[in-house]
Design a protein around this motif. Sequence first.
Motif, short mmCIF file in Angstrom:
data_model
loop_
_atom_site.label_atom_id
_atom_site.label_comp_id
_atom_site.label_asym_id
_atom_site.label_seq_id
_atom_site.Cartn_x
_atom_site.Cartn_y
_atom_site.Cartn_z
N LEU B 21 6.19 1.03 38.34
CA LEU B 21 7.15 0.55 37.35
C LEU B 21 7.33 -0.97 37.40
O LEU B 21 7.61 -1.57 36.38
N ARG B 24 2.82 -5.56 37.35
CA ARG B 24 2.22 -5.72 36.03
C ARG B 24 0.71 -5.83 36.06
O ARG B 24 0.06 -5.62 35.07
N ASN B 25 0.18 -6.19 37.21
CA ASN B 25 -1.27 -6.24 37.33
C ASN B 25 -1.81 -4.82 37.27
O ASN B 25 -1.46 -3.97 38.08
N ILE B 77 -11.98 1.05 32.36
CA ILE B 77 -11.12 0.66 31.23
C ILE B 77 -10.50 -0.70 31.49
O ILE B 77 -10.47 -1.58 30.61
N ILE B 78 -10.03 -0.89 32.71
CA ILE B 78 -9.41 -2.19 33.02
C ILE B 78 -10.41 -3.33 32.83
O ILE B 78 -10.10 -4.36 32.24
N VAL B 79 -11.62 -3.09 33.29
CA VAL B 79 -12.65 -4.13 33.14
C VAL B 79 -12.91 -4.41 31.66
O VAL B 79 -13.01 -5.56 31.23
N THR B 80 -13.00 -3.35 30.89
CA THR B 80 -13.25 -3.55 29.45
C THR B 80 -12.12 -4.33 28.80
O THR B 80 -12.36 -5.26 28.02
N PHE B 82 -10.01 -6.29 30.24
CA PHE B 82 -10.00 -7.67 30.75
C PHE B 82 -11.05 -8.50 30.04
O PHE B 82 -10.83 -9.67 29.74
N ARG B 83 -12.18 -7.88 29.79
CA ARG B 83 -13.27 -8.62 29.16
C ARG B 83 -12.87 -9.11 27.77
O ARG B 83 -13.20 -10.22 27.38
N ASP B 91 1.44 -5.39 30.53
CA ASP B 91 2.38 -5.76 29.47
C ASP B 91 1.68 -6.41 28.29
O ASP B 91 2.21 -6.46 27.19
N ALA B 93 -1.04 -5.39 26.97
CA ALA B 93 -1.61 -4.35 26.10
C ALA B 93 -0.46 -3.57 25.47
O ALA B 93 -0.18 -2.43 25.82
N ASN B 94 0.27 -4.22 24.57
CA ASN B 94 1.46 -3.56 24.00
C ASN B 94 1.41 -3.56 22.48
O ASN B 94 2.43 -3.65 21.82
N LEU B 96 0.43 -1.13 20.54
CA LEU B 96 0.79 0.18 20.00
C LEU B 96 2.29 0.36 20.14
O LEU B 96 2.79 0.90 21.13
N LYS B 97 3.04 -0.14 19.18
CA LYS B 97 4.50 -0.02 19.27
C LYS B 97 5.06 0.06 17.86
O LYS B 97 4.33 0.17 16.89
N TYR B 98 6.39 0.01 17.77
CA TYR B 98 7.09 0.19 16.50
C TYR B 98 6.49 -0.61 15.38
O TYR B 98 6.51 -1.74 15.31
#
Lengths: 633, 98, 253
Positions: B21, B24-25, B77-80, B82-83, B91, B93-94, B96-98
Amino acid sequence: MEPAEKIIQHAGGVIGVSWLMIALPLLGAAILLLGGRRTDRWGHLLGVAMSLASFVVAVLAFVELIGLPEAQRRRGVELFQFIPGMVDMGVLIDPLSISFALLITGVGSLIHIYSIGYMSHDPARRRFFAYLNLFVAAMLLLVLADNYVGLYVGWEGVGLASYLLIGFWQQKPSAATAAQKAFIVNRVGDFGLAIGIFVIWTTFGSVAYGPVFGAAGGADQGVLTVIGLLLLLGACGKSAQVPLQSWLLDAMEGPTPVSALIHAATMVTAGVYLVVRSGAIFELAPTAQLVVTIVGVVTLLAGAIIGTAKDDIKKGLAGSTMSQIGYMMLAAGLGPAGYAFAIAHLITHGFFKANLFLGAGSIMHAMNDEVDMRKYGGLRKFLPVTFATFFIGYLAIIGFPLLSGYFTKDGIIETAMHHSAILGWLAVVGAGITGFYMSRMVFMTFFGEKRWADDAHPHESPAVMTWPLIILSVGSIFLGGYLILGNTFMQFLAPAVGRPAELPVFHFFSVPGLATLALVAVGAAFAWMKYGRAQVPVVAPRGSFLTTFARRDLYGDAINESLFMRPGQWATRFAVFFDNRGIDGLVNGLAAMIGGTSGRLRRIQTGFARSYALSILFGAAVVAGALLLVGNL
Amino acid sequence: MTTHYLVLSALLFAIGAVGVLVRRNAIVVFMCVELMLNACNLAFVTFARQHGNLDGQIIAFFVMVVAAAEVVVGLAIIVTIFRTRRSASVDDANLLKY
Amino acid sequence: MGETITFWVLAVVSVSAALGLVLSRRAVYCALMLGVVMLSLAVLYAVQDAPFLAAVQIVVYTGAVMMLFLFVLMLVGVDSSDSLVETIKGQRFWAIVAGAGFAVLLGLAVGNAVLSPPAGLLGATQTAGGNVPALAQLIFTRHVFAFEVASALLITAALAAMVLTHRERLTEKPTQRALARARFLTGGSVVLPGPGVYARHNANDMPALLPDGSVSELSVNRVIARHDVEDERFPDDPKLAEAIKQAVEEESK
């Protein structure tokens, strides 16, 4: 009185095919309406031919009818089952219906012929004749049907034709509005008639005239009174009687032949026909009869007063029509003694009022459709035939001795006087006012100096228009005397409506008759002073309170507006408001609430996966807590 | 004795959860998830011992297999991400929100 | 007794390491802390009659998975440390509250449960002749389907990792000729210093020297340079210090 004779079913001779009277004009209307522009070239001729053919059938049926012994002069022709188990459609040929049929087809044919000339420049003439034929068919169905449902179908049919013809020039907003007004006011009356027929059905178990009138004697008087009043409501709507009179004056927006045929000679008299036809019911309900006479007297005075103030020649004549139908209604309310006079006046009125209206149409034709009498004046030199026929009509309507109106109106006044002095004297006063406003009309139109615009070139109408005028004016002269003297018409009608115990004798020098003549003379003289001798102002002077009162149709429209239209508007506004704010508000509010809540709730979707994870952890903690709690219980 | 193991397991699990929680990394978050999985495994092994039944160990074994697969895919996925985004912060990658 | 001592020592170690994993800023330290936790757990498995799992824990987790983590860390940037400022309002506070609450509830639940002394695995492993054969028996008989599915999952995961990290080449791979042409056209240094030609050290943090003895900026290790600037601990060589500063400045642009 004698009981109405039983209807003799008969299927032979011309009477056996008398349904052709209805079918022919209906066919004409169908051809003209469905044929479209292909029939433009000869459509008016077909219309006239159908009307004339119908007239021929009516004459032949009439001849056959009077060839029969008096006891057999009620002939029914069964046609088909209209509503199974309830209404068997049939035609009833008796003196009453054949009189109407002759008037409708006769005057109707003349007006058809006249319209060829009058509508010659109108691009929609074919449609006009289609509607006229439709009207004739519906009106004949109204008077020839042998039951109330058939009458009602015809009743609505003439209402439709009237609507279509008043609004014939629908490009004029005033005509469109007038048509709607006529239709809506008639709905009120038609509603009464429909309810009346429902009550007849529930009371007598039948809607055919024979069974209903046969059983009328055994019915409760209260029910009969209710039926009578409901039928009277229908009659008031169709015949423009107070309180449903307001549409007739506006109906003058239609072409003049329409005003002559529908709104003077035939359709507006349907109410009188209904009351006379239902005589068996009315005679057993004195209250309803009394109301009929009161309505008649009030209308005859109201119409006459309205007629005094109108500068529009057609509206003046419309007021006069109201007034004359008031006379008929008064007579129709007087029982068998009055029926003959009512119908006789109806027929003679059909002639001289059609004559006057067609004369007015001829004048308008000559004056570029100008209807304001203040812009006429001195026309007798320019329109000699129109003037002569109009003048004859004028003399007939004011009751000039020995002309048609003299006999029939005098008959009504004397019968009324015999019945009740108040009714009689009010009728006399009405006659006096008639003398004034008709004289005013004649003086303003044909006498005095010319007041018309420079671009008007008055000319006599073509023969196709003047000949009907001449024929109608001949009828206006002689018909009354022929019908009334020696009680010819009363004897003729007796099989249909019965005859009074004591046959009236026509006195040329009775007190009411002389009083009427005197009052008419005073009215005419007054009109001469005001409009014949004196200069008529081109712009109407403001006039006194009474003048305004009459000009505004006795505030009929204002009363309707304040009593019905405004509250209706308020109710509608309230309903709209309630619908918008209440119903829609509830629905929209709910939607807005959900939308607003969602709008706020979606803020939770921050896009931060860590926030979501936090809520998951909280949920897990709650579940763990719940498990702990449950485990401990 | 087994109670102690279970409490330890719960403690490690909670610490891992808090780590998920607050960090953030993305890689560290992933490590915290692994910590939570390991805490679970400890509980499974403890239960196996408690009940004298090897099923707990077998489940722990399968958890490891699945965790290995998860790490492979998750790191890929993280590597992709990050690339393309030049960032390993969860945070960022946000979208997809309202 | 031996087990109790082992447990308490390892419990303290593993909880501290877990806290270190959560609290340390540097991702590499986190990885190391995680390794500590995993090793401790491996020992605890061994103590709890699970020698096979202990071995797998060490081989798979501390071996393979941790290597993978470190590898990705290096790939993504070993220097990428978290900023300590929390961006989501209240996240840290509520996370701690929820975590503590969860731990307390779970602990209470475990503490509440009346547990008999452990049954031990002697009975379960005796017939098969040891822990590993017993597990093998179970895995290849009762759980063989799950085992097969797990293997399929692993293959799929390997494939997925390849698909996900695969990058489509958008342009032609530059040839040596094209690279040389580009270099000459830009008018940059014509000859790249060969690594270590003039070097006095072979360490990664020592940049190459150009023929004139100056430091080649191109060969300065960016990551090390950044650390140096942040920690303000520059090398004694003023030329090298200048080159490091320049490299960091350039990069920050």
